[in-house]
Enzyme design. Sequence first.
Site, PDB file in Angstrom:
ATOM      1  N   LYS A  96      -9.146   7.830 -15.644  1.00  0.00           N
ATOM      2  CA  LYS A  96     -10.124   7.811 -14.550  1.00  0.00           C
ATOM      3  C   LYS A  96     -10.380   9.218 -14.008  1.00  0.00           C
ATOM      4  O   LYS A  96     -11.520   9.621 -13.841  1.00  0.00           O
ATOM      5  CB  LYS A  96      -9.653   6.909 -13.396  1.00  0.00           C
ATOM      6  CG  LYS A  96      -9.530   5.447 -13.756  1.00  0.00           C
ATOM      7  CD  LYS A  96      -9.313   4.583 -12.525  1.00  0.00           C
ATOM      8  CE  LYS A  96      -8.023   4.879 -11.804  1.00  0.00           C
ATOM      9  NZ  LYS A  96      -6.799   4.530 -12.570  1.00  0.00           N
ATOM     10  N   ARG A 151      -8.522  -0.725  -4.697  1.00  0.00           N
ATOM     11  CA  ARG A 151      -7.393  -1.168  -5.518  1.00  0.00           C
ATOM     12  C   ARG A 151      -6.933  -2.562  -5.119  1.00  0.00           C
ATOM     13  O   ARG A 151      -6.037  -3.104  -5.759  1.00  0.00           O
ATOM     14  CB  ARG A 151      -6.230  -0.206  -5.336  1.00  0.00           C
ATOM     15  CG  ARG A 151      -6.094   0.821  -6.473  1.00  0.00           C
ATOM     16  CD  ARG A 151      -5.013   1.783  -6.048  1.00  0.00           C
ATOM     17  NE  ARG A 151      -4.273   2.407  -7.083  1.00  0.00           N
ATOM     18  CZ  ARG A 151      -4.465   3.671  -7.473  1.00  0.00           C
ATOM     19  NH1 ARG A 151      -5.464   4.375  -6.986  1.00  0.00           N
ATOM     20  NH2 ARG A 151      -3.675   4.221  -8.361  1.00  0.00           N
ATOM     21  N   ARG A 204       1.859  13.273 -19.298  1.00  0.00           N
ATOM     22  CA  ARG A 204       0.748  13.885 -18.553  1.00  0.00           C
ATOM     23  C   ARG A 204       1.236  15.084 -17.748  1.00  0.00           C
ATOM     24  O   ARG A 204       2.309  15.060 -17.166  1.00  0.00           O
ATOM     25  CB  ARG A 204       0.143  12.847 -17.606  1.00  0.00           C
ATOM     26  CG  ARG A 204      -0.905  13.436 -16.667  1.00  0.00           C
ATOM     27  CD  ARG A 204      -1.753  12.383 -16.057  1.00  0.00           C
ATOM     28  NE  ARG A 204      -1.102  11.661 -14.969  1.00  0.00           N
ATOM     29  CZ  ARG A 204      -1.715  10.742 -14.228  1.00  0.00           C
ATOM     30  NH1 ARG A 204      -2.986  10.445 -14.477  1.00  0.00           N
ATOM     31  NH2 ARG A 204      -1.075  10.112 -13.265  1.00  0.00           N
ATOM     32  N   ARG A 215       3.623  14.853 -12.152  1.00  0.00           N
ATOM     33  CA  ARG A 215       3.623  14.115 -10.892  1.00  0.00           C
ATOM     34  C   ARG A 215       4.923  13.343 -10.740  1.00  0.00           C
ATOM     35  O   ARG A 215       5.438  12.800 -11.715  1.00  0.00           O
ATOM     36  CB  ARG A 215       2.436  13.139 -10.869  1.00  0.00           C
ATOM     37  CG  ARG A 215       1.161  13.790 -10.384  1.00  0.00           C
ATOM     38  CD  ARG A 215      -0.040  12.904 -10.563  1.00  0.00           C
ATOM     39  NE  ARG A 215       0.132  11.519 -10.100  1.00  0.00           N
ATOM     40  CZ  ARG A 215      -0.849  10.637 -10.068  1.00  0.00           C
ATOM     41  NH1 ARG A 215      -2.065  10.986 -10.449  1.00  0.00           N
ATOM     42  NH2 ARG A 215      -0.639   9.412  -9.660  1.00  0.00           N
ATOM     43  N   ARG A 223       3.971   0.863 -11.193  1.00  0.00           N
ATOM     44  CA  ARG A 223       2.539   1.050 -10.912  1.00  0.00           C
ATOM     45  C   ARG A 223       1.681   0.124 -11.784  1.00  0.00           C
ATOM     46  O   ARG A 223       0.665  -0.404 -11.340  1.00  0.00           O
ATOM     47  CB  ARG A 223       2.141   2.516 -11.157  1.00  0.00           C
ATOM     48  CG  ARG A 223       2.663   3.448 -10.069  1.00  0.00           C
ATOM     49  CD  ARG A 223       2.680   4.884 -10.507  1.00  0.00           C
ATOM     50  NE  ARG A 223       1.358   5.435 -10.721  1.00  0.00           N
ATOM     51  CZ  ARG A 223       1.120   6.493 -11.505  1.00  0.00           C
ATOM     52  NH1 ARG A 223       2.105   7.097 -12.126  1.00  0.00           N
ATOM     53  NH2 ARG A 223      -0.108   6.935 -11.630  1.00  0.00           N
TER      54      ARG A 223
HETATM   55  P1  AMP Z   1      -3.593   7.745  -8.302  1.00  0.00           P
HETATM   56  O1  AMP Z   1      -3.649   9.232  -8.242  1.00  0.00           O
HETATM   57  O2  AMP Z   1      -4.941   7.104  -8.189  1.00  0.00           O
HETATM   58  O3  AMP Z   1      -2.805   7.231  -9.484  1.00  0.00           O
HETATM   59  O4  AMP Z   1      -2.786   7.270  -6.991  1.00  0.00           O
HETATM   60  C1  AMP Z   1      -1.445   7.667  -6.768  1.00  0.00           C
HETATM   61  C2  AMP Z   1      -0.803   6.814  -5.685  1.00  0.00           C
HETATM   62  O5  AMP Z   1      -1.531   6.980  -4.448  1.00  0.00           O
HETATM   63  C3  AMP Z   1      -0.816   5.309  -5.937  1.00  0.00           C
HETATM   64  O6  AMP Z   1       0.257   4.880  -6.756  1.00  0.00           O
HETATM   65  C4  AMP Z   1      -0.722   4.764  -4.502  1.00  0.00           C
HETATM   66  O7  AMP Z   1       0.590   4.872  -3.991  1.00  0.00           O
HETATM   67  C5  AMP Z   1      -1.606   5.733  -3.741  1.00  0.00           C
HETATM   68  N1  AMP Z   1      -3.035   5.287  -3.717  1.00  0.00           N
HETATM   69  C6  AMP Z   1      -4.105   5.918  -4.272  1.00  0.00           C
HETATM   70  N2  AMP Z   1      -5.237   5.233  -4.072  1.00  0.00           N
HETATM   71  C7  AMP Z   1      -4.877   4.116  -3.370  1.00  0.00           C
HETATM   72  C8  AMP Z   1      -5.591   2.989  -2.869  1.00  0.00           C
HETATM   73  N3  AMP Z   1      -6.916   2.850  -3.048  1.00  0.00           N
HETATM   74  N4  AMP Z   1      -4.888   2.047  -2.186  1.00  0.00           N
HETATM   75  C9  AMP Z   1      -3.569   2.165  -1.979  1.00  0.00           C
HETATM   76  N5  AMP Z   1      -2.827   3.185  -2.442  1.00  0.00           N
HETATM   77  C10 AMP Z   1      -3.466   4.161  -3.135  1.00  0.00           C
END
Ligand code: AMP
Length: 223
Positions: A13, A89, A128, A161, A172
Amino acid sequence: MRLILLGPPGAGKGTQAQKIAREYGLYHLSTGDVLREALEAGTELGRQAKAYIDKGELVPDEVVIGLVKEKLGTPEVSATGFLLDGFPRTLAQAKALDALLEELDQELDAVVNLEVQPLTIVDRLAKRRVCKQCKASFHLEFNPPIVAGVCDYCGGELYQRSDDQEETILRRLNVYQQQTEPLITYYAQQDLVINIDGERSVDEVSRLIGEQLAELTNKHDCA
Ligand code: AMP
């Protein structure tokens, strides 16, 4: 254009969002990036989000919805359109977005759904590396940086990360299947979903998305 990029963690994404946003001049909102920046800056938002991110769980809806409202409600974003990456989400987030867009008298154009198998995801996330500065994403095997540890685009430092450790990846993935996957049906009912084979190479996925978005733009121009 107003777009959502949907897909499990590691579907690509972030990589595709950067390309699409650049090409179409869209405002790119990655809720994950905003939360990580807040965490690094040590703000109140960052402190609220830290425990959830570390465990691979979702930050509470009201926190994320609040930040999205703040970002999308500006005249600049109304003018450029947007691309949401990592939001919504949950069903509650999707409904809050619907309500916000209705308030702003705007509509979504499409939900691009990147389809990737769980085994691919674990491999992609474990290998990654992300640029601290420009957030570009690399894969140690399939898309390695030219110089180890250094971003090809901006020279920034690459890091792993903290939530890309195997145990957190599995958590996740589980959270995605339970809470986010139902959104595919939600948006399919509104006839918004474009499914893309996210197993293909970065360039191939970009090409497939580009074709679909071009078709969408043509339809709009003809209407
Ligand atoms: P990402 O970078 O999109 O993989 O997001 C990393 C982490 O940020 C996720 O595992 C969640 O803990 C938090 N996070 C990001 N976007 C959301 C969302 N829309 N709702 C809830 N938690 C989020």
